[in-house]
Design a protein around this motif. Structure first.
Motif, PDB file in Angstrom:
ATOM      1  N   GLY A  49      21.253 120.365-131.179  1.00 54.39           N
ATOM      2  CA  GLY A  49      21.721 120.324-132.562  1.00 54.39           C
ATOM      3  C   GLY A  49      23.018 121.073-132.786  1.00 54.39           C
ATOM      4  O   GLY A  49      23.428 121.917-132.000  1.00 54.39           O
ATOM      5  N   HIS A  51      25.343 123.759-134.291  1.00 53.36           N
ATOM      6  CA  HIS A  51      25.086 125.128-134.715  1.00 53.36           C
ATOM      7  C   HIS A  51      26.312 126.010-134.476  1.00 53.36           C
ATOM      8  O   HIS A  51      27.258 125.593-133.802  1.00 53.36           O
ATOM      9  CB  HIS A  51      23.868 125.714-133.980  1.00 53.36           C
ATOM     10  CG  HIS A  51      24.065 125.821-132.496  1.00 53.36           C
ATOM     11  ND1 HIS A  51      23.898 124.748-131.633  1.00 53.36           N
ATOM     12  CD2 HIS A  51      24.431 126.864-131.718  1.00 53.36           C
ATOM     13  CE1 HIS A  51      24.148 125.136-130.399  1.00 53.36           C
ATOM     14  NE2 HIS A  51      24.474 126.424-130.413  1.00 53.36           N
ATOM     15  N   GLU A 136       8.566 119.665-138.242  1.00 50.06           N
ATOM     16  CA  GLU A 136       9.344 120.365-139.261  1.00 50.06           C
ATOM     17  C   GLU A 136       9.016 121.859-139.240  1.00 50.06           C
ATOM     18  O   GLU A 136       9.894 122.701-139.380  1.00 50.06           O
ATOM     19  CB  GLU A 136       9.081 119.757-140.646  1.00 50.06           C
ATOM     20  CG  GLU A 136       9.967 120.311-141.736  1.00 50.06           C
ATOM     21  CD  GLU A 136      11.457 120.056-141.533  1.00 50.06           C
ATOM     22  OE1 GLU A 136      12.262 120.880-142.014  1.00 50.06           O
ATOM     23  OE2 GLU A 136      11.835 119.051-140.893  1.00 50.06           O
ATOM     24  N   LEU A 139      10.814 123.523-136.332  1.00 55.20           N
ATOM     25  CA  LEU A 139      12.249 123.655-136.610  1.00 55.20           C
ATOM     26  C   LEU A 139      12.524 124.754-137.628  1.00 55.20           C
ATOM     27  O   LEU A 139      13.455 125.540-137.453  1.00 55.20           O
ATOM     28  CB  LEU A 139      12.823 122.322-137.079  1.00 55.20           C
ATOM     29  CG  LEU A 139      12.861 121.217-136.022  1.00 55.20           C
ATOM     30  CD1 LEU A 139      13.311 119.905-136.642  1.00 55.20           C
ATOM     31  CD2 LEU A 139      13.756 121.600-134.856  1.00 55.20           C
ATOM     32  N   GLN A 140      11.721 124.835-138.680  1.00 57.20           N
ATOM     33  CA  GLN A 140      11.931 125.874-139.688  1.00 57.20           C
ATOM     34  C   GLN A 140      11.741 127.266-139.095  1.00 57.20           C
ATOM     35  O   GLN A 140      12.490 128.192-139.427  1.00 57.20           O
ATOM     36  CB  GLN A 140      11.004 125.655-140.894  1.00 57.20           C
ATOM     37  CG  GLN A 140      11.358 124.441-141.725  1.00 57.20           C
ATOM     38  CD  GLN A 140      12.812 124.419-142.175  1.00 57.20           C
ATOM     39  OE1 GLN A 140      13.365 125.423-142.619  1.00 57.20           O
ATOM     40  NE2 GLN A 140      13.451 123.261-142.048  1.00 57.20           N
ATOM     41  N   PHE A 143      14.860 127.955-137.018  1.00 53.71           N
ATOM     42  CA  PHE A 143      16.004 128.260-137.886  1.00 53.71           C
ATOM     43  C   PHE A 143      15.912 129.685-138.430  1.00 53.71           C
ATOM     44  O   PHE A 143      16.900 130.415-138.459  1.00 53.71           O
ATOM     45  CB  PHE A 143      16.099 127.278-139.051  1.00 53.71           C
ATOM     46  CG  PHE A 143      16.283 125.835-138.656  1.00 53.71           C
ATOM     47  CD1 PHE A 143      16.789 125.484-137.411  1.00 53.71           C
ATOM     48  CD2 PHE A 143      15.947 124.825-139.529  1.00 53.71           C
ATOM     49  CE1 PHE A 143      16.964 124.153-137.056  1.00 53.71           C
ATOM     50  CE2 PHE A 143      16.119 123.488-139.182  1.00 53.71           C
ATOM     51  CZ  PHE A 143      16.623 123.154-137.940  1.00 53.71           C
ATOM     52  N   GLU A 152      23.525 129.782-137.010  1.00 55.45           N
ATOM     53  CA  GLU A 152      23.408 128.929-138.188  1.00 55.45           C
ATOM     54  C   GLU A 152      23.239 127.502-137.679  1.00 55.45           C
ATOM     55  O   GLU A 152      24.078 126.994-136.938  1.00 55.45           O
ATOM     56  CB  GLU A 152      24.647 129.012-139.077  1.00 55.45           C
ATOM     57  CG  GLU A 152      24.527 128.113-140.290  1.00 55.45           C
ATOM     58  CD  GLU A 152      25.770 128.087-141.165  1.00 55.45           C
ATOM     59  OE1 GLU A 152      25.848 127.203-142.029  1.00 55.45           O
ATOM     60  OE2 GLU A 152      26.663 128.929-140.960  1.00 55.45           O
ATOM     61  N   PHE A 153      22.145 126.867-138.081  1.00 55.65           N
ATOM     62  CA  PHE A 153      21.863 125.501-137.642  1.00 55.65           C
ATOM     63  C   PHE A 153      22.297 124.535-138.723  1.00 55.65           C
ATOM     64  O   PHE A 153      22.029 124.741-139.905  1.00 55.65           O
ATOM     65  CB  PHE A 153      20.388 125.346-137.294  1.00 55.65           C
ATOM     66  CG  PHE A 153      20.009 126.173-136.090  1.00 55.65           C
ATOM     67  CD1 PHE A 153      20.205 125.676-134.819  1.00 55.65           C
ATOM     68  CD2 PHE A 153      19.513 127.448-136.230  1.00 55.65           C
ATOM     69  CE1 PHE A 153      19.898 126.430-133.708  1.00 55.65           C
ATOM     70  CE2 PHE A 153      19.187 128.219-135.129  1.00 55.65           C
ATOM     71  CZ  PHE A 153      19.377 127.706-133.861  1.00 55.65           C
ATOM     72  N   MET A 154      22.979 123.446-138.319  1.00 55.56           N
ATOM     73  CA  MET A 154      23.612 122.532-139.263  1.00 55.56           C
ATOM     74  C   MET A 154      23.118 121.103-139.136  1.00 55.56           C
ATOM     75  O   MET A 154      23.773 120.193-139.614  1.00 55.56           O
ATOM     76  CB  MET A 154      25.132 122.611-139.021  1.00 55.56           C
ATOM     77  CG  MET A 154      25.653 124.027-139.143  1.00 55.56           C
ATOM     78  SD  MET A 154      27.125 124.349-138.164  1.00 55.56           S
ATOM     79  CE  MET A 154      28.345 123.598-139.177  1.00 55.56           C
ATOM     80  N   GLY A 155      22.004 120.893-138.440  1.00 55.54           N
ATOM     81  CA  GLY A 155      21.451 119.554-138.306  1.00 55.54           C
ATOM     82  C   GLY A 155      21.748 118.939-136.948  1.00 55.54           C
ATOM     83  O   GLY A 155      22.280 119.592-136.055  1.00 55.54           O
ATOM     84  N   PRO A 156      21.407 117.658-136.805  1.00 58.97           N
ATOM     85  CA  PRO A 156      21.630 116.983-135.521  1.00 58.97           C
ATOM     86  C   PRO A 156      23.125 116.798-135.228  1.00 58.97           C
ATOM     87  O   PRO A 156      23.960 116.882-136.134  1.00 58.97           O
ATOM     88  CB  PRO A 156      20.930 115.641-135.680  1.00 58.97           C
ATOM     89  CG  PRO A 156      20.761 115.450-137.143  1.00 58.97           C
ATOM     90  CD  PRO A 156      20.785 116.794-137.784  1.00 58.97           C
TER      91      PRO A 156
END
Length: 162
Positions: A49, A51, A136, A139-140, A143, A152-156
């Motif tokens: 992902g 980041h 989910e 992933l949470q 994060f 900082e994770f910004m999605g795929p």
């Protein structure tokens, strides 16, 4: 003061993180805080992902092929190829091939090893775990743990440009 590290795989810590295996071969304790070395087995279809983190990072591919996405630019790296990501640049990688890739990642300064130790499941060896479809909840949790270590994770990753 010069610090040396002779830690090898026999004493490395191995962690399964969302389907990949990460071996920590040198950490802040063994490098006087200067860097962290990760030896990563990356299964086909794995992606970490998009980041950011404060550390600069060098990626070096030993086996296989990865797509390294850095600040809007895709780079395909094969065996013997390396690339650099400066601190705080949005980036991520994915296995771009049909077989397991092996990637060495060096992060400087050290410190993020705590993140991998917290989110990973400790393993006895460098074998790959069964494939994982992240939930989910998983992933949470990842994060939230990442925030503690400056990730900082910004999605795929964006789709690869042709």
């Amino acid at each position: 003061m010069t610090t040396t590290s002779s830690q090898g795989f026999s004493t490395a810590d191995h962690y399964h993180v969302l389907g990949a295996t990460i071996s920590i071969t040198a950490d802040s304790d063994t490098t006087n805080g200067e860097y962290l070395v990760l030896d990563i087995l990356v299964p086909p279809l794995f992606e970490n992902g998009l980041h950011t983190h404060d550390q600069s990072e060098v990626f070096h591919v030993i086996d296989g092929e990865i797509r390294l996405h850095v600040d809007g630019d895709d780079r395909i790296l094969g065996p013997g190829m390396s690339d650099y990501v400066s601190g705080s640049k949005p980036h991520g990688f994915a296995n771009a091939g049909d077989s397991t890739a092996r990637v060495i990642a060096v992060m400087s300064p050290g410190g993020p090893e705590g993140f991998f130790r917290e989110v990973g499941q400790q393993a006895d060896d460098r074998s790959l775990p069964a494939p994982v479809e992240p939930t989910e909840e998983m992933l949470q949790s990842l994060f939230a743990t990442g925030e503690k270590y400056g990730f900082e994770f910004m999605g795929p990753l964006p789709e690869q440009a042709d």
